[in-house]
Design a protein around this motif. Structure first.
Motif, PDB file in Angstrom:
ATOM      1  N   TYR A  52      22.204   3.693   3.117  1.00 20.27           N
ATOM      2  CA  TYR A  52      20.914   4.084   3.683  1.00 20.27           C
ATOM      3  C   TYR A  52      20.705   5.577   3.427  1.00 20.27           C
ATOM      4  O   TYR A  52      21.083   6.407   4.242  1.00 20.27           O
ATOM      5  N   LEU A  56      14.384  13.031   2.337  1.00 26.31           N
ATOM      6  CA  LEU A  56      13.002  12.949   2.813  1.00 26.31           C
ATOM      7  C   LEU A  56      12.100  13.704   1.853  1.00 26.31           C
ATOM      8  O   LEU A  56      12.264  14.908   1.645  1.00 26.31           O
ATOM      9  N   MET A  92      14.887   8.082   1.549  1.00 24.53           N
ATOM     10  CA  MET A  92      15.159   7.182   2.663  1.00 24.53           C
ATOM     11  C   MET A  92      14.308   5.906   2.605  1.00 24.53           C
ATOM     12  O   MET A  92      14.798   4.809   2.809  1.00 24.53           O
ATOM     13  N   ASP A  93      13.032   6.082   2.313  1.00 26.37           N
ATOM     14  CA  ASP A  93      12.131   4.931   2.341  1.00 26.37           C
ATOM     15  C   ASP A  93      12.091   4.181   1.017  1.00 26.37           C
ATOM     16  O   ASP A  93      11.502   3.117   0.924  1.00 26.37           O
ATOM     17  N   PRO A  95      15.035   3.789  -1.789  1.00 29.17           N
ATOM     18  CA  PRO A  95      16.336   4.165  -2.359  1.00 29.17           C
ATOM     19  C   PRO A  95      16.363   4.160  -3.879  1.00 29.17           C
ATOM     20  O   PRO A  95      17.249   4.761  -4.479  1.00 29.17           O
TER      21      PRO A  95
ATOM     22  N   GLY B   9      18.721   3.260   9.573  1.00 31.34           N
ATOM     23  CA  GLY B   9      20.045   2.951   9.029  1.00 31.34           C
ATOM     24  C   GLY B   9      21.111   2.756  10.086  1.00 31.34           C
ATOM     25  O   GLY B   9      21.767   1.722  10.152  1.00 31.34           O
ATOM     26  N   THR B  56      12.245   3.193   9.311  1.00 30.67           N
ATOM     27  CA  THR B  56      12.195   4.442   8.558  1.00 30.67           C
ATOM     28  C   THR B  56      12.843   4.238   7.195  1.00 30.67           C
ATOM     29  O   THR B  56      12.476   4.873   6.227  1.00 30.67           O
ATOM     30  N   GLY B  57      13.806   3.360   7.128  1.00 32.50           N
ATOM     31  CA  GLY B  57      14.477   3.095   5.861  1.00 32.50           C
ATOM     32  C   GLY B  57      13.753   1.991   5.112  1.00 32.50           C
ATOM     33  O   GLY B  57      12.693   1.507   5.515  1.00 32.50           O
ATOM     34  N   ASN B  58      14.351   1.601   4.018  1.00 32.24           N
ATOM     35  CA  ASN B  58      13.772   0.575   3.174  1.00 32.24           C
ATOM     36  C   ASN B  58      14.274  -0.777   3.640  1.00 32.24           C
ATOM     37  O   ASN B  58      15.465  -1.037   3.613  1.00 32.24           O
ATOM     38  N   ILE B  71       8.054   6.198   7.373  1.00 28.87           N
ATOM     39  CA  ILE B  71       8.624   7.453   6.888  1.00 28.87           C
ATOM     40  C   ILE B  71       7.636   8.603   7.122  1.00 28.87           C
ATOM     41  O   ILE B  71       8.039   9.749   7.332  1.00 28.87           O
ATOM     42  N   THR B  75       8.001  12.702   7.700  1.00 29.94           N
ATOM     43  CA  THR B  75       7.592  13.735   6.746  1.00 29.94           C
ATOM     44  C   THR B  75       6.237  14.332   7.091  1.00 29.94           C
ATOM     45  O   THR B  75       5.897  15.414   6.611  1.00 29.94           O
TER      46      THR B  75
END
Lengths: 153, 91
Positions: A52, A56, A92-93, A95, B9, B56-58, B71, B75
């Protein structure tokens, strides 16, 4: 926020590290050397980053916020790494996407859903690109510390 | 009351920030909802008990619950759009 350790010695300027693994290792080893994290922290950080990623994309100076499970941490702390030469991190969003990161805010956390104020302030800092630029461009460790301290503490 | 699951995560850091931002926004809007945090790994087993999943992650798995990537709340880029999207599921 008194329980979260942050001081001038936890701001590192890095110029030898060639990739994100080296950057993360240097910062994690530094925290470990100072007894703030356990010796399992570094591997936990590295494997977490692979699974993960924490890069950013801000549209300007990109930042990574590596952190991992609380069992690897002795004392809550923030360690800041300023990279002379940006290294690639995965976003992060997304990879699959690599971004150039210049500022690392490594978090050693001891509470699962805690540290809310500090985390909010870290995110505020990330969104304040004027401050981020000041941190990246300054060669004066006192100034850098002052800027970060005023924002985070 | 609607239920929101916020995942990242490790379920420690970014979900904490996102959960608190959503909470504040819902309070401003006068919308009542419960917000729970978890790890991305836990999403498949938990999602069906919730009205909305925010990550927030994929997240690549398939779930029947609507899912929003947040996300932007970290940001700041496109933040308002994502808030609107989240709210649209909770009104």
């Amino acid at each position: 926020m008194s329980e979260i350790k942050f001081n001038k010695s936890l701001i590192l300027k890095l110029n030898k590290e060639k990739n994100n693994t080296e950057v993360l290792s240097t910062l994690a080893e530094y925290l470990c050397k100072h007894g703030l994290v356990k010796d399992t922290y570094k591997n936990a950080i590295l494997s977490r980053e692979e699974e993960y990623p924490t890069g950013l994309f801000t549209g300007n100076i990109n930042i990574a916020i590596p952190h991992t499970d609380i069992q690897h941490v002795n004392q809550a702390a923030i360690c800041v790494g300023i990279l002379e030469n940006p290294v690639k991190f995965h976003a992060m969003d997304n990879p699959g996407k690599k971004i150039d990161v210049s500022l690392i805010i490594m978090l050693a956390l001891t509470e699962v859903h805690g540290h809310v104020n500090m985390l909010q302030k870290v995110i505020e800092l990330i969104q304040n690109q004027k401050l981020v630029k000041e941190i990246i461009q300054s060669n004066n460790s006192k100034t850098i510390y002052k800027v970060i301290k005023e924002q985070l503490l | 009351m609607k239920k929101v699951l916020v995942a990242c995560g490790n379920g420690i850091a970014t979900s904490t920030v996102v959960a608190s931002k959503i909470k504040d926004r819902l309070a401003d809007e006068g919308i009542q909802a419960t917000i729970t945090q978890c790890k991305l790994l836990e999403v498949p087993s938990k999602a069906e008990d919730y009205d909305l999943v925010v990550t927030t992650g994929n997240y690549v798995g398939k779930i029947s619950t609507p899912i929003v990537g947040a996300i932007s709340l970290l940001t700041g880029i496109g933040q308002e759009e994502i808030f609107e999207k989240i709210l649209s599921y909770l009104k």
